[in-house]
Design a protein around this motif. Sequence first.
Motif, mmCIF file in Angstrom:
data_model
loop_
_atom_site.group_PDB
_atom_site.id
_atom_site.type_symbol
_atom_site.label_atom_id
_atom_site.label_comp_id
_atom_site.label_asym_id
_atom_site.label_seq_id
_atom_site.Cartn_x
_atom_site.Cartn_y
_atom_site.Cartn_z
ATOM 1 N N UNK A 102 0.802 -1.214 0.000
ATOM 2 C CA UNK A 102 0.000 0.000 0.000
ATOM 3 C C UNK A 102 0.840 1.271 0.000
ATOM 4 N N UNK A 103 2.117 1.165 0.344
ATOM 5 C CA UNK A 103 2.991 2.336 0.318
ATOM 6 C C UNK A 103 3.300 2.790 -1.105
ATOM 7 N N UNK A 104 2.851 2.012 -2.096
ATOM 8 C CA UNK A 104 3.041 2.439 -3.489
ATOM 9 C C UNK A 104 2.346 3.761 -3.759
ATOM 10 N N UNK A 105 1.279 4.083 -3.009
ATOM 11 C CA UNK A 105 0.578 5.360 -3.222
ATOM 12 C C UNK A 105 1.304 6.533 -2.575
ATOM 13 N N UNK A 106 1.631 6.492 -1.286
ATOM 14 C CA UNK A 106 2.343 7.658 -0.730
ATOM 15 C C UNK A 106 3.748 7.850 -1.300
ATOM 16 N N UNK A 107 4.374 6.772 -1.781
ATOM 17 C CA UNK A 107 5.686 6.948 -2.402
ATOM 18 C C UNK A 107 5.580 7.540 -3.800
ATOM 19 N N UNK A 108 4.404 7.489 -4.399
ATOM 20 C CA UNK A 108 4.226 8.015 -5.750
ATOM 21 C C UNK A 108 4.419 6.985 -6.830
ATOM 22 N N UNK A 109 4.685 5.721 -6.464
ATOM 23 C CA UNK A 109 4.842 4.688 -7.483
ATOM 24 C C UNK A 109 3.529 4.452 -8.222
#
Length: 384
Positions: free
Chosen positions: A220-227
């Motif tokens: 789910x960190x793909x969204x805050x990282x911008x990926x």
Amino acid sequence: MSSPTTLPLLETPSPADSSPSPVRLEAEPSREAGTSARRMTLVDGLRGFAALAVVLPHAVGLFTFAGAGALSEWMVRLAHFGHRGVEVFFVLSGFVIAFSLRRTHLSPRGIGQFILRRSLRLDPPYWVAIAWFCGFLLLRGVMTGKPAGLPSVPHLLSHLLYLQDLAGYGQLNVAFWTLCIEFQFYLAFAVLLGLAQALSRWSGREAVLPLFFAGLFVLSLAWPTGLLQMRSHETHVIYLPPHVFVFLAGALTWWTLEGRLPRAVWYTLVIGLWALFAWKLDSRVFVAAATSSLLYVAGRSHRLYSWLAARPFQYLGRTSYSIYLVHVPLCLLLLSVKVRVAPPSDLAALAFLGAVYAASIAAAHVLYTWVEAPCLEWTKRLKR
């Protein structure tokens, strides 16, 4: 509003039936004479602060006028951070849901019962808030002589089912978007938790469940990282994935305190959140990391049931969902009154902000007493 309550919008569950855990939490307090069980006062207190925070961005119009002074300019900047009360609600929702479902076998029937309890808890106050906002639209139409702008029947039905954004109607009340996200999370979390329980039983290893969600958290960190990002034509649609990491930060914190997730894994994930904040300077990431860290420290130091226990904090925590539901039309109404009767000054703006908070708390008290509290009792009876 671009981002405000659910609210968490869950009640803090009774911890009296909590199962033993390697870390001796206060999740097993003895029952006190004349009371059913103690509550997580820190969770309730944080809800109260978050509810007060999200009012400010909707009242910021009080401070935007020609010739605004230093105080108003500072309040406008402060209002931007009020949006982050939403992430506090989301972390608390993940934390409390993981706690409340810790001993629940989520078969398809169990998932249905859980969603039914959530609906009974949240829907009636929400429906009253929809009616309250429609009443505000009618009043505004009478005062201005313009069309009231009431929602169509399909628009209204989409709100009742938390589908207004997915159906393309948008929000009747700008604060309602978080309720759509909350309900999407309840359903997705219950289904995934049931799947993780099945995997755990199949493998014979209880650790599969928290590690399964730890893996989802990393993805789910793909969204805050911008990926991963929303495409331009999707920016008006509110959906769950960009917010998953916030909810799961809370859930993983509870499982770590309970002893189901290794502390080394939790430390790695939360340090990763802090590093992500240092890289992106994303305030959502900061709030997720800070709130999770605070809950963890409180749990490890046996303070979940004592911090923020003062009555004003607990009162605001109990009524936080109702405050969230009623405050937007009151902000708009008092802003309209201020424009007509008050001079454009910092002190007048501050006085009207106080009136907004007072009116919101008073209206929330009525909604909580007559609607929300009975709903809480219904859900408790259904669970028993």
